[in-house]
Design a protein around this motif. Structure first.
Motif, PDB file in Angstrom:
ATOM      1  N   TRP A  78     -24.567 -11.510   5.427  1.00 61.10           N
ATOM      2  CA  TRP A  78     -25.912 -11.141   4.966  1.00 61.10           C
ATOM      3  C   TRP A  78     -26.953 -11.268   6.072  1.00 61.10           C
ATOM      4  O   TRP A  78     -28.056 -10.740   5.936  1.00 61.10           O
ATOM      5  N   ASN A  83     -30.244  -5.901   7.265  1.00 61.06           N
ATOM      6  CA  ASN A  83     -29.558  -6.137   5.987  1.00 61.06           C
ATOM      7  C   ASN A  83     -28.458  -5.105   5.771  1.00 61.06           C
ATOM      8  O   ASN A  83     -28.335  -4.511   4.702  1.00 61.06           O
ATOM      9  N   CYS A  84     -27.660  -4.903   6.836  1.00 53.40           N
ATOM     10  CA  CYS A  84     -26.641  -3.858   6.793  1.00 53.40           C
ATOM     11  C   CYS A  84     -25.237  -4.396   7.073  1.00 53.40           C
ATOM     12  O   CYS A  84     -24.398  -3.699   7.628  1.00 53.40           O
ATOM     13  N   ASP A 102     -24.517  -5.789   2.003  1.00 55.95           N
ATOM     14  CA  ASP A 102     -25.845  -6.385   1.990  1.00 55.95           C
ATOM     15  C   ASP A 102     -26.804  -5.445   1.263  1.00 55.95           C
ATOM     16  O   ASP A 102     -26.473  -4.299   0.959  1.00 55.95           O
ATOM     17  N   ARG A 103     -28.005  -5.929   1.003  1.00 56.71           N
ATOM     18  CA  ARG A 103     -28.985  -5.209   0.175  1.00 56.71           C
ATOM     19  C   ARG A 103     -29.229  -3.773   0.609  1.00 56.71           C
ATOM     20  O   ARG A 103     -29.183  -2.859  -0.211  1.00 56.71           O
ATOM     21  N   ASP A 104     -29.507  -3.560   1.859  1.00 57.62           N
ATOM     22  CA  ASP A 104     -29.868  -2.220   2.291  1.00 57.62           C
ATOM     23  C   ASP A 104     -28.694  -1.254   2.170  1.00 57.62           C
ATOM     24  O   ASP A 104     -28.850  -0.127   1.734  1.00 57.62           O
ATOM     25  N   ALA A 106     -26.188  -1.528   0.124  1.00 58.21           N
ATOM     26  CA  ALA A 106     -25.912  -1.326  -1.305  1.00 58.21           C
ATOM     27  C   ALA A 106     -26.809  -0.239  -1.894  1.00 58.21           C
ATOM     28  O   ALA A 106     -26.402   0.464  -2.827  1.00 58.21           O
ATOM     29  N   ASN A 107     -27.997  -0.094  -1.349  1.00 61.37           N
ATOM     30  CA  ASN A 107     -28.925   0.930  -1.844  1.00 61.37           C
ATOM     31  C   ASN A 107     -28.609   2.329  -1.331  1.00 61.37           C
ATOM     32  O   ASN A 107     -29.132   3.305  -1.853  1.00 61.37           O
ATOM     33  N   ARG A 108     -27.773   2.429  -0.313  1.00 63.00           N
ATOM     34  CA  ARG A 108     -27.508   3.733   0.308  1.00 63.00           C
ATOM     35  C   ARG A 108     -26.141   4.315  -0.033  1.00 63.00           C
ATOM     36  O   ARG A 108     -25.961   5.526   0.045  1.00 63.00           O
TER      37      ARG A 108
END
Length: 166
Positions: A78, A83-84, A102-104, A106-108
């Motif tokens: 993480w 955040n990749c 990680d967050r970023d 997961a959004n892509r």
């Protein structure tokens, strides 16, 4: 599979099992594919192979996903600038692959794309093709990461590229 069957599998899937499935030359090939990918994208990829869960985890009916999330934190996946980070976790006893982004990331990337990568690995595990399927899955992952995180500027490697066998 009932608890006693699962317990049996976890008891008899040992570190030796992991070394046979992922010998040093296979680990080196996987590291090379991770490195090649990270030379083309800004994301960070970690692969962790675990032969089995602890007996306590099996008896508590914990799933590989929970273990993967714990390892994601423990190994600092993480902790990347964008955040990749992406953890690819393999549990040999359960023949499960879990990907924790990680967050970023997961959004892509869609759940369907993550599932396709997991299937690339697990479909061939039963045939003993650990090297081929893992290399192919990491290449799939790299292609997605290049699309979303192209290497616009040379970036330092934030996480080690070598696979970990617990």
């Amino acid at each position: 599979m009932n608890v006693s069957q699962r317990l049996f599998k976890h008891l008899f899937t040992t570190r030796g099992s992991a070394r046979r499935a992922f010998p040093p030359e296979t680990l080196k090939d996987i590291e090379n594919v991770i490195t090649e990918g990270e030379n083309q994208h800004r994301a960070e990829v970690r692969l962790i192979v675990e032969p089995s869960l602890s007996l306590a985890d099996v008896l508590a009916k914990r799933h590989p996903r929970q273990r993967a999330i714990a390892l994601f934190a423990e190994y600092g996946v993480w902790d990347t600038e964008e955040n990749c980070g992406v953890l690819v976790y393999v549990n040999l006893a359960d023949r499960k692959v879990e990907i924790v982004p990680d967050r970023d990331v997961a959004n892509r990337i869609t759940p369907e794309e993550w599932n396709a990568i997991c299937r690339t690995m697990t479909d061939n595990f039963s045939k003993g093709k650990f090297r081929e399927s893992t290399v192919a899955a990491i290449k799939q992952l790299n292609a997605l990461l290049v699309k979303h995180y192209p290497d616009t500027v040379s970036q330092k490697n934030q996480l080690p590229n070598h696979p970990i066998v617990l």
